[in-house]
Design an enzyme around this catalytic site. Structure first.
Site, PDB file in Angstrom:
ATOM      1  N   SER A 109     -28.718  16.101  10.813  1.00 28.95           N
ATOM      2  CA  SER A 109     -29.608  17.072  10.351  1.00 28.95           C
ATOM      3  C   SER A 109     -29.523  17.523   8.808  1.00 28.95           C
ATOM      4  CB  SER A 109     -29.699  18.053  11.142  1.00 28.95           C
ATOM      5  OG  SER A 109     -30.847  18.785  11.104  1.00 28.95           O
TER       6      SER A 109
ATOM      7  N   THR B 256     -32.760  17.190  16.081  1.00 23.42           N
ATOM      8  CA  THR B 256     -32.990  17.039  17.509  1.00 23.42           C
ATOM      9  C   THR B 256     -33.799  16.030  17.619  1.00 23.42           C
ATOM     10  OG1 THR B 256     -32.833  19.469  17.612  1.00 23.42           O
ATOM     11  CG2 THR B 256     -33.960  18.158  19.406  1.00 23.42           C
TER      12      THR B 256
ATOM     13  N   CYS C 137     -24.234  38.939  25.433  1.00 23.62           N
ATOM     14  CA  CYS C 137     -24.876  40.343  25.432  1.00 23.62           C
ATOM     15  C   CYS C 137     -25.378  40.295  23.929  1.00 23.62           C
ATOM     16  CB  CYS C 137     -23.572  41.357  25.426  1.00 23.62           C
ATOM     17  SG  CYS C 137     -22.092  41.110  24.716  1.00 23.62           S
TER      18      CYS C 137
END
Length: 460
Positions: free
Chosen positions: A194, A70, A320
């Protein structure tokens, strides 16, 4: 216990573990110092940089190590935007980029810049022509992932890079998911990745910036890592990251072929074993170890918990689940079913027997979850009610609105409509997807004071 979530974080590679332990004794000193211990640390750091640069396909002096993938993405974006601020403050990204890219775009917009999101097709791929059309004279940077982290679709990086080159716009490629399997297509200007995605330790990212790319590092100046990644280098972790990248790349061709066979098995068998399933992502241009599918009438959180109880660790992009109340932005951009979403990403060394056991367990798990939720088990019956019905599913989360729709569609005659009132964001994806899977006609959506009204016409 089979771990099937390598796309989130791969298990530490044995080579990474060995390199980490060895370099803890040798790489603890400051590599900027000229005494013996500092020189030893510098040698380790330089060797790691050369190994990583070889895998990336760049010069060692073009690559720096960061504290995460990131951080590499953010440093690449902000450095490029700052370096090209005289050109403009327009950023182009695909709609399915990793959240680190989209968050950087949101920050740019909040600061007065502009962002264009290039849409994708139902496989999750951008059109090179559409991407080229999004480039403007004031475009400072373009971003495109090499392969999608949720559905595995490989993007046309080479063609997009050519369009960016013609427009004079640098292209940043997020290669976090693909770098373990091979170098990225040529033409990119910046590349981020990464280490924990390929079996290296967490806390190590890399950023490559080609010579000639205008780049102005943000924040206070720092003498380390060419001024692009401030702070003391974690040399043991960097050495382990580079060593594991070299190791996985050495075995990538054979392991990719083996895992692709296992993933093909999952792609083919899941729709045969489990009714009402949509396998998403490009069936050909995809990562070798990743497959994603969505199951109608299934609560994603319950499904993941049940699979965990059976010994399988998978992830989901469903709304959900406990981590989010909205569907994955990737699934939303693709316009595919989001409920009951399961992502299986196989780590290096996954046994064929583990995949077979997953396929044996999955049908029973899905069936059990559907029964608990009262999902319909049969197709619509002849109509016994009037021409139109309305379902109030306000306040109910996925997959309940779709289950309620499926229960009553047989109560209207062919040509009659069912209107579903729902305030769950997933309904915007899942009701049209249900219609396509069930051969019904999706009429459209209209906004209401609370939520939306989704209209479905019975076609058969």
């Amino acid at each position: 216990m089979p771990y099937f979530d390598a796309a989130s974080s791969a298990p530490l590679h044995p080579v990474a573990r060995q390199a980490l332990q060895a370099s803890l004794d040798e790489g603890w000193a400051d590599p900027a110092r000229l005494y013996r211990e500092g020189r030893r640390a510098r040698l380790l750091l330089d060797a790691a940089r050369e190994a990583a640069a070889e895998a990336v396909g760049c010069r060692p002096d073009e690559l720096v190590f960061t504290t995460s993938g990131t951080r590499a993405v953010h440093s690449g974006i902000y450095g490029s935007l700052s370096g090209r601020r005289r050109v403009g403050r327009h950023l182009v990204v695909s709609a399915v980029e990793h959240s680190s890219v989209l968050h950087a775009g949101g920050a740019l917009e909040a600061d007065g810049g502009t962002v264009t999101e290039v849409p994708v097709d139902r496989t999750g791929a951008v059109s090179p022509a559409a991407y080229a059309a999004a480039l403007r004279p004031d475009t400072a940077l373009a971003c495109l992932q090499s392969a999608n982290h949720e559905v595995g679709t490989v993007q046309p990086v080479g063609e997009v890079a050519e369009a960016c080159r013609a427009a004079g716009v640098p292209l940043l490629v997020d290669a976090a998911q693909s770098l373990a399997w091979g170098p990225v297509e040529n033409g990119w200007s910046l590349l981020a990745a990464s280490a924990h995605k390929w079996g290296g330790p967490a806390g190590v990212g890399l950023l490559a910036v080609r010579k000639g790319v205008r780049f102005a590092p943000q924040g206070p100046a720092d003498e380390r890592e060419s001024g692009r990644s401030p702070g003391f280098e974690n040399i043991p972790a960097i050495v382990a990251a580079a060593a594991s990248l070299r190791a996985v790349r050495a075995e990538a061709a054979a392991e990719a072929e083996r895992l692709r066979v296992l993933v093909d098995r999952v792609r083919a068998r899941v729709p045969e074993l489990v009714p009402d399933v949509e396998v998403v992502g490009d069936p050909v241009r995809r990562l070798p170890h990743l497959v994603t599918f969505s199951c109608l009438y299934v609560d994603g959180e319950t499904l993941l918990h049940e699979l965990d109880r059976e010994g399988f660790s998978v992830s989901s992009g469903s709304s959900c689940t406990s981590s989010t109340l909205t569907p994955s932005h990737v699934l939303r951009a693709m316009g595919v079913l989001s409920e009951g979403n399961v992502r299986v990403s196989l780590p290096v060394g996954t046994a064929s027997s583990d995949v077979d056991r997953f396929l044996a367990v999955l049908p029973g798990v899905v069936s059990s979850v559907r029964q608990k939720l009262g999902a319909p088990a049969s197709p619509p019956s002849p109509a016994s009610a009037g021409a139109d019905l309305t379902i109030d599913a306000l306040g109910k989360r996925c997959p309940i609105p779709v289950i309620e729709l499926a229960k009553v569609i047989g109560d209207v005659p062919v040509g009659g409509t069912v209107t579903v009132l729902a305030d769950d964001e997933a309904a915007r994806l899942d009701i049209p997807a249900w219609c396509e899977m069930r051969g019904q006609e999706y009429v459209g959506e209209s906004r209401r004071e609370r939520g939306s009204a989704y209209v479905v016409r019975r076609a058969g």
